[in-house]
Design a protein around this motif. Structure first.
Motif, PDB file in Angstrom:
ATOM      1  N   MET A   1       0.848  -1.176   0.000  1.00 32.82           N
ATOM      2  CA  MET A   1       0.000   0.000   0.000  1.00 32.82           C
ATOM      3  C   MET A   1       0.895   1.240   0.000  1.00 32.82           C
ATOM      4  O   MET A   1       1.839   1.334   0.765  1.00 32.82           O
ATOM      5  CB  MET A   1      -0.888  -0.044   1.249  1.00 32.82           C
ATOM      6  CG  MET A   1      -1.875   1.075   1.317  1.00 32.82           C
ATOM      7  SD  MET A   1      -2.953   1.081   2.800  1.00 32.82           S
ATOM      8  CE  MET A   1      -3.816  -0.441   2.645  1.00 32.82           C
ATOM      9  N   SER A   2       0.592   2.179  -0.859  1.00 34.70           N
ATOM     10  CA  SER A   2       1.396   3.400  -0.951  1.00 34.70           C
ATOM     11  C   SER A   2       1.116   4.319   0.239  1.00 34.70           C
ATOM     12  O   SER A   2       0.116   4.163   0.944  1.00 34.70           O
ATOM     13  CB  SER A   2       1.088   4.139  -2.256  1.00 34.70           C
ATOM     14  OG  SER A   2      -0.176   4.772  -2.172  1.00 34.70           O
ATOM     15  N   ASP A   3       2.009   5.268   0.448  1.00 38.83           N
ATOM     16  CA  ASP A   3       1.835   6.237   1.526  1.00 38.83           C
ATOM     17  C   ASP A   3       0.532   7.010   1.340  1.00 38.83           C
ATOM     18  O   ASP A   3      -0.193   7.257   2.299  1.00 38.83           O
ATOM     19  CB  ASP A   3       3.031   7.191   1.580  1.00 38.83           C
ATOM     20  CG  ASP A   3       2.939   8.156   2.747  1.00 38.83           C
ATOM     21  OD1 ASP A   3       2.818   7.674   3.890  1.00 38.83           O
ATOM     22  OD2 ASP A   3       2.967   9.372   2.518  1.00 38.83           O
ATOM     23  N   THR A   4       0.218   7.360   0.094  1.00 38.50           N
ATOM     24  CA  THR A   4      -1.016   8.100  -0.192  1.00 38.50           C
ATOM     25  C   THR A   4      -2.238   7.268   0.165  1.00 38.50           C
ATOM     26  O   THR A   4      -3.174   7.760   0.793  1.00 38.50           O
ATOM     27  CB  THR A   4      -1.075   8.512  -1.680  1.00 38.50           C
ATOM     28  OG1 THR A   4       0.075   9.298  -1.983  1.00 38.50           O
ATOM     29  CG2 THR A   4      -2.328   9.311  -1.980  1.00 38.50           C
ATOM     30  N   ASP A   5      -2.228   5.980  -0.219  1.00 39.40           N
ATOM     31  CA  ASP A   5      -3.351   5.094   0.100  1.00 39.40           C
ATOM     32  C   ASP A   5      -3.473   4.894   1.610  1.00 39.40           C
ATOM     33  O   ASP A   5      -4.582   4.875   2.147  1.00 39.40           O
ATOM     34  CB  ASP A   5      -3.181   3.734  -0.582  1.00 39.40           C
ATOM     35  CG  ASP A   5      -3.324   3.804  -2.093  1.00 39.40           C
ATOM     36  OD1 ASP A   5      -3.937   4.778  -2.596  1.00 39.40           O
ATOM     37  OD2 ASP A   5      -2.821   2.890  -2.776  1.00 39.40           O
ATOM     38  N   SER A   6      -2.343   4.726   2.264  1.00 37.28           N
ATOM     39  CA  SER A   6      -2.339   4.539   3.718  1.00 37.28           C
ATOM     40  C   SER A   6      -2.923   5.756   4.425  1.00 37.28           C
ATOM     41  O   SER A   6      -3.729   5.625   5.346  1.00 37.28           O
ATOM     42  CB  SER A   6      -0.921   4.285   4.221  1.00 37.28           C
ATOM     43  OG  SER A   6      -0.422   3.085   3.719  1.00 37.28           O
ATOM     44  N   MET A   7      -2.522   6.930   4.010  1.00 42.11           N
ATOM     45  CA  MET A   7      -3.023   8.146   4.650  1.00 42.11           C
ATOM     46  C   MET A   7      -4.506   8.353   4.334  1.00 42.11           C
ATOM     47  O   MET A   7      -5.260   8.824   5.194  1.00 42.11           O
ATOM     48  CB  MET A   7      -2.196   9.358   4.243  1.00 42.11           C
ATOM     49  CG  MET A   7      -0.807   9.385   4.867  1.00 42.11           C
ATOM     50  SD  MET A   7      -0.753   9.085   6.662  1.00 42.11           S
ATOM     51  CE  MET A   7      -1.670  10.479   7.285  1.00 42.11           C
ATOM     52  N   LYS A   8      -4.933   7.973   3.139  1.00 39.45           N
ATOM     53  CA  LYS A   8      -6.357   8.080   2.797  1.00 39.45           C
ATOM     54  C   LYS A   8      -7.174   7.165   3.706  1.00 39.45           C
ATOM     55  O   LYS A   8      -8.195   7.564   4.258  1.00 39.45           O
ATOM     56  CB  LYS A   8      -6.585   7.715   1.330  1.00 39.45           C
ATOM     57  CG  LYS A   8      -8.020   7.842   0.902  1.00 39.45           C
ATOM     58  CD  LYS A   8      -8.194   7.504  -0.560  1.00 39.45           C
ATOM     59  CE  LYS A   8      -9.663   7.567  -0.935  1.00 39.45           C
ATOM     60  NZ  LYS A   8      -9.908   7.145  -2.304  1.00 39.45           N
ATOM     61  N   THR A  10      -6.257   6.085   6.615  1.00 36.28           N
ATOM     62  CA  THR A  10      -6.134   6.637   7.959  1.00 36.28           C
ATOM     63  C   THR A  10      -7.161   7.742   8.188  1.00 36.28           C
ATOM     64  O   THR A  10      -7.824   7.785   9.229  1.00 36.28           O
ATOM     65  CB  THR A  10      -4.711   7.198   8.172  1.00 36.28           C
ATOM     66  OG1 THR A  10      -3.784   6.145   8.015  1.00 36.28           O
ATOM     67  CG2 THR A  10      -4.549   7.805   9.544  1.00 36.28           C
ATOM     68  N   LEU A  11      -7.317   8.626   7.231  1.00 34.77           N
ATOM     69  CA  LEU A  11      -8.287   9.720   7.364  1.00 34.77           C
ATOM     70  C   LEU A  11      -9.719   9.198   7.397  1.00 34.77           C
ATOM     71  O   LEU A  11     -10.566   9.743   8.104  1.00 34.77           O
ATOM     72  CB  LEU A  11      -8.095  10.732   6.234  1.00 34.77           C
ATOM     73  CG  LEU A  11      -6.823  11.571   6.346  1.00 34.77           C
ATOM     74  CD1 LEU A  11      -6.586  12.353   5.058  1.00 34.77           C
ATOM     75  CD2 LEU A  11      -6.891  12.506   7.535  1.00 34.77           C
ATOM     76  N   GLU A  12      -9.995   8.125   6.645  1.00 39.47           N
ATOM     77  CA  GLU A  12     -11.330   7.515   6.672  1.00 39.47           C
ATOM     78  C   GLU A  12     -11.628   6.933   8.050  1.00 39.47           C
ATOM     79  O   GLU A  12     -12.723   7.115   8.585  1.00 39.47           O
ATOM     80  CB  GLU A  12     -11.443   6.430   5.597  1.00 39.47           C
ATOM     81  CG  GLU A  12     -11.496   6.980   4.193  1.00 39.47           C
ATOM     82  CD  GLU A  12     -11.423   5.898   3.118  1.00 39.47           C
ATOM     83  OE1 GLU A  12     -11.399   4.697   3.467  1.00 39.47           O
ATOM     84  OE2 GLU A  12     -11.388   6.263   1.930  1.00 39.47           O
ATOM     85  N   ILE A  13     -10.652   6.233   8.627  1.00 38.59           N
ATOM     86  CA  ILE A  13     -10.820   5.682   9.967  1.00 38.59           C
ATOM     87  C   ILE A  13     -10.993   6.800  10.987  1.00 38.59           C
ATOM     88  O   ILE A  13     -11.860   6.728  11.864  1.00 38.59           O
ATOM     89  CB  ILE A  13      -9.630   4.778  10.343  1.00 38.59           C
ATOM     90  CG1 ILE A  13      -9.631   3.518   9.477  1.00 38.59           C
ATOM     91  CG2 ILE A  13      -9.654   4.419  11.834  1.00 38.59           C
ATOM     92  CD1 ILE A  13      -8.365   2.699   9.568  1.00 38.59           C
ATOM     93  N   LEU A  14     -10.189   7.839  10.863  1.00 40.30           N
ATOM     94  CA  LEU A  14     -10.257   8.984  11.760  1.00 40.30           C
ATOM     95  C   LEU A  14     -11.672   9.562  11.778  1.00 40.30           C
ATOM     96  O   LEU A  14     -12.230   9.836  12.841  1.00 40.30           O
ATOM     97  CB  LEU A  14      -9.249  10.046  11.324  1.00 40.30           C
ATOM     98  CG  LEU A  14      -9.096  11.276  12.187  1.00 40.30           C
ATOM     99  CD1 LEU A  14      -8.413  10.914  13.503  1.00 40.30           C
ATOM    100  CD2 LEU A  14      -8.284  12.340  11.454  1.00 40.30           C
ATOM    101  N   LYS A  15     -12.264   9.690  10.614  1.00 42.29           N
ATOM    102  CA  LYS A  15     -13.593  10.276  10.489  1.00 42.29           C
ATOM    103  C   LYS A  15     -14.699   9.277  10.838  1.00 42.29           C
ATOM    104  O   LYS A  15     -15.549   9.548  11.677  1.00 42.29           O
ATOM    105  CB  LYS A  15     -13.801  10.786   9.063  1.00 42.29           C
ATOM    106  CG  LYS A  15     -15.159  11.384   8.813  1.00 42.29           C
ATOM    107  CD  LYS A  15     -15.311  11.803   7.368  1.00 42.29           C
ATOM    108  CE  LYS A  15     -16.762  12.048   7.039  1.00 42.29           C
ATOM    109  NZ  LYS A  15     -17.024  12.008   5.614  1.00 42.29           N
ATOM    110  N   ASP A  16     -14.672   8.104  10.196  1.00 47.85           N
ATOM    111  CA  ASP A  16     -15.786   7.160  10.303  1.00 47.85           C
ATOM    112  C   ASP A  16     -15.851   6.416  11.635  1.00 47.85           C
ATOM    113  O   ASP A  16     -16.931   6.149  12.145  1.00 47.85           O
ATOM    114  CB  ASP A  16     -15.734   6.145   9.161  1.00 47.85           C
ATOM    115  CG  ASP A  16     -15.891   6.788   7.789  1.00 47.85           C
ATOM    116  OD1 ASP A  16     -16.396   7.931   7.717  1.00 47.85           O
ATOM    117  OD2 ASP A  16     -15.506   6.160   6.791  1.00 47.85           O
ATOM    118  N   HIS A  17     -14.707   6.067  12.196  1.00 43.71           N
ATOM    119  CA  HIS A  17     -14.695   5.259  13.412  1.00 43.71           C
ATOM    120  C   HIS A  17     -14.434   6.064  14.681  1.00 43.71           C
ATOM    121  O   HIS A  17     -14.874   5.672  15.758  1.00 43.71           O
ATOM    122  CB  HIS A  17     -13.644   4.146  13.308  1.00 43.71           C
ATOM    123  CG  HIS A  17     -13.936   3.167  12.221  1.00 43.71           C
ATOM    124  ND1 HIS A  17     -14.878   2.171  12.352  1.00 43.71           N
ATOM    125  CD2 HIS A  17     -13.437   3.045  10.976  1.00 43.71           C
ATOM    126  CE1 HIS A  17     -14.935   1.475  11.244  1.00 43.71           C
ATOM    127  NE2 HIS A  17     -14.064   1.990  10.393  1.00 43.71           N
TER     128      HIS A  17
END
Length: 73
Positions: A1-8, A10-17
């Protein structure tokens, strides 16, 4: 997984969970270093939600994770 995908992710988890819309100062930098496969000491002030970085990573990687955190509003 690329850094961009990982951070994307991460931001989804930050928001959704976890219910946050963005990282607090210093949180994102710590997570990026962890994704780079490096150890990182993170000394942050009270209220910086330090456990958040462990909670997000626990959601992203397979297996079990135990995050012990004390939250006092």
């Amino acid at each position: 997984m690329s850094d961009t995908d990982s951070m994307k992710q991460t931001l989804e988890i930050l928001k959704d969970h976890l219910g946050y819309l963005s990282f607090r100062k210093g949180q994102e930098q710590v997570i990026r270093v962890i994704f780079a496969g490096k150890d990182v000491p993170a000394v942050m002030p009270t209220g910086a939600v330090k456990s958040l970085r462990y909670q997000i990573l626990a959601c992203m990687f397979p297996g079990f994770s135990l995050v012990v955190s004390r939250f006092c509003p």
